[in-house]
Design a protein around this motif. Sequence first.
Motif, PDB file in Angstrom:
ATOM      1  N   ARG A 162      59.260 108.057  91.341  1.00  0.00           N
ATOM      2  CA  ARG A 162      58.959 107.105  91.907  1.00  0.00           C
ATOM      3  C   ARG A 162      57.974 107.132  92.865  1.00  0.00           C
ATOM      4  N   PRO A 163      56.626 106.501  92.523  1.00  0.00           N
ATOM      5  CA  PRO A 163      55.423 106.716  93.508  1.00  0.00           C
ATOM      6  C   PRO A 163      55.788 106.353  95.113  1.00  0.00           C
ATOM      7  N   GLU A 164      56.488 105.205  95.218  1.00  0.00           N
ATOM      8  CA  GLU A 164      56.716 104.666  96.576  1.00  0.00           C
ATOM      9  C   GLU A 164      57.953 105.643  97.326  1.00  0.00           C
ATOM     10  N   LEU A 165      58.508 106.344  96.666  1.00  0.00           N
ATOM     11  CA  LEU A 165      59.449 107.179  97.278  1.00  0.00           C
ATOM     12  C   LEU A 165      59.058 108.041  98.413  1.00  0.00           C
ATOM     13  N   GLY A 166      59.667 107.879  99.549  1.00  0.00           N
ATOM     14  CA  GLY A 166      59.099 108.685 100.712  1.00  0.00           C
ATOM     15  C   GLY A 166      59.576 109.903 100.890  1.00  0.00           C
ATOM     16  N   CYS A 167      58.680 110.873 101.547  1.00  0.00           N
ATOM     17  CA  CYS A 167      59.249 112.238 101.702  1.00  0.00           C
ATOM     18  C   CYS A 167      59.059 112.383 103.293  1.00  0.00           C
ATOM     19  N   ARG A 168      59.697 113.059 103.941  1.00  0.00           N
ATOM     20  CA  ARG A 168      59.506 113.413 105.518  1.00  0.00           C
ATOM     21  C   ARG A 168      60.397 114.784 106.024  1.00  0.00           C
ATOM     22  N   SER A 169      59.756 115.217 106.716  1.00  0.00           N
ATOM     23  CA  SER A 169      60.278 116.694 107.330  1.00  0.00           C
ATOM     24  C   SER A 169      61.424 116.040 108.813  1.00  0.00           C
ATOM     25  N   VAL A 170      62.088 116.784 109.081  1.00  0.00           N
ATOM     26  CA  VAL A 170      62.941 116.664 110.303  1.00  0.00           C
ATOM     27  C   VAL A 170      62.142 116.322 111.486  1.00  0.00           C
ATOM     28  N   GLU A 171      60.997 116.994 111.419  1.00  0.00           N
ATOM     29  CA  GLU A 171      60.313 116.793 112.702  1.00  0.00           C
ATOM     30  C   GLU A 171      59.574 115.431 112.604  1.00  0.00           C
ATOM     31  N   ARG A 172      59.236 115.069 111.699  1.00  0.00           N
ATOM     32  CA  ARG A 172      58.513 113.598 111.399  1.00  0.00           C
ATOM     33  C   ARG A 172      59.436 112.687 111.763  1.00  0.00           C
ATOM     34  N   LEU A 173      60.673 112.871 111.192  1.00  0.00           N
ATOM     35  CA  LEU A 173      61.696 111.839 111.364  1.00  0.00           C
ATOM     36  C   LEU A 173      62.062 111.712 112.892  1.00  0.00           C
ATOM     37  N   LEU A 174      62.248 112.679 113.534  1.00  0.00           N
ATOM     38  CA  LEU A 174      62.611 112.852 115.041  1.00  0.00           C
ATOM     39  C   LEU A 174      61.376 112.161 115.702  1.00  0.00           C
ATOM     40  N   GLU A 175      60.118 112.240 115.297  1.00  0.00           N
ATOM     41  CA  GLU A 175      59.235 111.755 115.989  1.00  0.00           C
ATOM     42  C   GLU A 175      58.895 110.226 115.619  1.00  0.00           C
ATOM     43  N   ASP A 176      59.379 110.007 114.692  1.00  0.00           N
ATOM     44  CA  ASP A 176      59.206 108.487 114.432  1.00  0.00           C
ATOM     45  C   ASP A 176      59.856 107.648 115.372  1.00  0.00           C
ATOM     46  N   ARG A 177      59.067 106.374 115.786  1.00  0.00           N
ATOM     47  CA  ARG A 177      59.377 105.651 116.938  1.00  0.00           C
ATOM     48  C   ARG A 177      59.993 104.246 116.214  1.00  0.00           C
ATOM     49  N   ALA A 178      60.883 103.838 116.879  1.00  0.00           N
ATOM     50  CA  ALA A 178      61.701 102.817 116.427  1.00  0.00           C
ATOM     51  C   ALA A 178      61.950 101.598 117.315  1.00  0.00           C
ATOM     52  N   GLU A 179      61.014 101.620 118.615  1.00  0.00           N
ATOM     53  CA  GLU A 179      61.262 100.468 119.638  1.00  0.00           C
ATOM     54  C   GLU A 179      61.536  98.938 118.991  1.00  0.00           C
ATOM     55  N   ASP A 180      60.827  98.807 117.959  1.00  0.00           N
ATOM     56  CA  ASP A 180      60.821  97.614 117.328  1.00  0.00           C
ATOM     57  C   ASP A 180      62.238  97.210 116.446  1.00  0.00           C
ATOM     58  N   GLN A 181      63.013  97.935 116.387  1.00  0.00           N
ATOM     59  CA  GLN A 181      64.394  98.155 115.848  1.00  0.00           C
ATOM     60  C   GLN A 181      65.462  97.621 116.730  1.00  0.00           C
ATOM     61  N   PRO A 182      66.164  96.766 116.399  1.00  0.00           N
ATOM     62  CA  PRO A 182      67.301  96.226 117.332  1.00  0.00           C
ATOM     63  C   PRO A 182      68.351  97.243 117.548  1.00  0.00           C
ATOM     64  N   SER A 183      68.931  97.529 118.757  1.00  0.00           N
ATOM     65  CA  SER A 183      69.589  98.800 119.075  1.00  0.00           C
ATOM     66  C   SER A 183      70.915  98.935 117.769  1.00  0.00           C
ATOM     67  N   SER A 184      71.611  97.849 117.349  1.00  0.00           N
ATOM     68  CA  SER A 184      72.520  97.996 116.257  1.00  0.00           C
ATOM     69  C   SER A 184      71.922  98.489 114.928  1.00  0.00           C
TER      70      SER A 184
END
Length: 610
Positions: A162-184
């Motif tokens: 599936r071309p849109e399927l994402g692939c990430r490493s642990v390092e990239r996952l932990l570096e991703d920022r999520a300030e725009d996400q509600p805490s819940s």
Amino acid sequence: MARRESPGSPESPPARLETAAALPAPGAPATVVEALAAAARTPEATSTGLRFLSRRAPETRQTWAEVAAAADLVAQRLVAAGIERGDRVAIVYRTEPDFLVVFFGILAAGAVATPLYPPTRLGRTADYARRTAAMLQATSTRLVLAPERVARLLGEVLAIARPELGCRSVERLLEDRAEDQPSSAATPATVGPEDLALVQFSSGTTGAPKPVALSHRALLYQGRLLHDLWPDSDSIRHSGLSWLPLYHDMGLIGCVLPALLRPGDLTLMLPEDFVVDPAGWLRAISQYRATVSAAPNFAYAWCLEKVRDDQLGGVDLSHWRSALIGAETVSPRVLHGFAERFARYGLRSSALTPVYGLAEATLAVTFSALEEGPRCTVFDRALLASGQAREVAGEVGRGAQGAELSSVGKPVRGFGVEIRDERRRLVAAGEIGAVWVRGPSLMTEYLGLPDETAAVFEDGWLDTGDRGFVHEGELYLCGRTKDVLVLAGRKWAPEPVEAATSAISGVANGSAVAVTRLPEGGDREELWVIAEREVGSARSDAELAAESRRAVLAETGLWPALVVLVAAGVLPRTTSGKLRREESARAFCAGELGDARVFAAEAGSGEAAR
């Protein structure tokens, strides 16, 4: 449909073995997530855990407390990235610390882990891409987690799946920022014991691997079962050592979960390190005083073939109390040879423990008695071919009346085993038939495959696809139902044919498959043997083909119509290293096995290359 029983004779008990299940202790963890949290709270959490060995890097350690803390961070990031309860997340990591952090993090997020094997053979990239993409599609995977170095190799896989399927490493996952996400949004979902935890693929020995869906309850049942087999005492503290890949049930469920529930130490090696240096496995068992270590039959045969005495200076195997042998047919010849070969290093023959299990049961189904040694019995070879098992005295081996088989023991706690005929009727002890099992950790389903699931279940019993018989209260295996060779209306097991060819000098050990096929334009099934050449052998292909045909004839009375010699390492294998017979035959017919030399039997006993 109710189970039917054949009448049998009054002297023959039914071929049924059962043991009672034990209830979990009050307050015991109900999910794998709870089990990790409980382990992290124990005093041992900061001193025990995982040791990772590599021939190319220094030893690394990871305590259970560290695993739990890192997994919690991964879980939060997965939820922030949109992963929801029940979503499937693929793991494409080797045996390394990040594998377990990712595995437990996925479960803590309420998602379902799908371990897949990483690309290893550069010459098989097309086959790897096709099979891995099919697995991703079968599980409706939402996200793939892989190291950066592997992610770069997965482009073709993702494009097919599936071309849109994402692939990430642990390092990239932990570096991703999520300030725009509600805490819940970063609060992991709560899971229960019946929620899916893992999708592991069946071995695919006889066809395409199927996605086996396993619940938290099933995983914990097997973990507790195995943990309880080796209780610690004042005189001994058990520890495990494994080179089995973590994407395989024996490595992940059979080794990691019992160590987690203890919690105790587990030493992990890379599978490729074992292949290159099998003596390193034995040295590590000695160095870390491991008491439990498991491997398929081929690994013990590989040690017999490759390990030299000058590689084992100072090795002491006296602490190895359980050398578990499973995942494929257990060879008595290998059992005897391994016990004799390594007795001088302290190995006790009583440590060798044949076992039986399958992905659809989560793992273990039967175990031989611990620390009593394997039970090998000689049966009448001709009667075995006709579907009956009768013990005889006398010689075994090529051309002899007797055939020696190893018991794989009795059902583990809570499991039952039955032998049934083609109409699903229970047969008598000593009759060969299909092996059916039931127990507390059977799979929930083949994920998304209701027809395939219904085909193997009946009243809580599972058709394993294996053939075997019950003798003196223990299970013996005779091969796979779908792998049975059919010639002139008679059925034969492929293992004796393959063993005869594999024993030839110049053929790679354990690298032969036997199948029957109706040739194009033919009117009857033919026996084909496909084998890998041993690297460095000076023997000609014609010699090997002729000796293979003679050996198979002497061992089984069968005459191969084709003997095919291919390069070492090209035959398709399952993730646990087992050869895939049907896929090997398909690849040969499609011309996908490279420089294959084919030797056809002429009238009489001649050979003709084509």
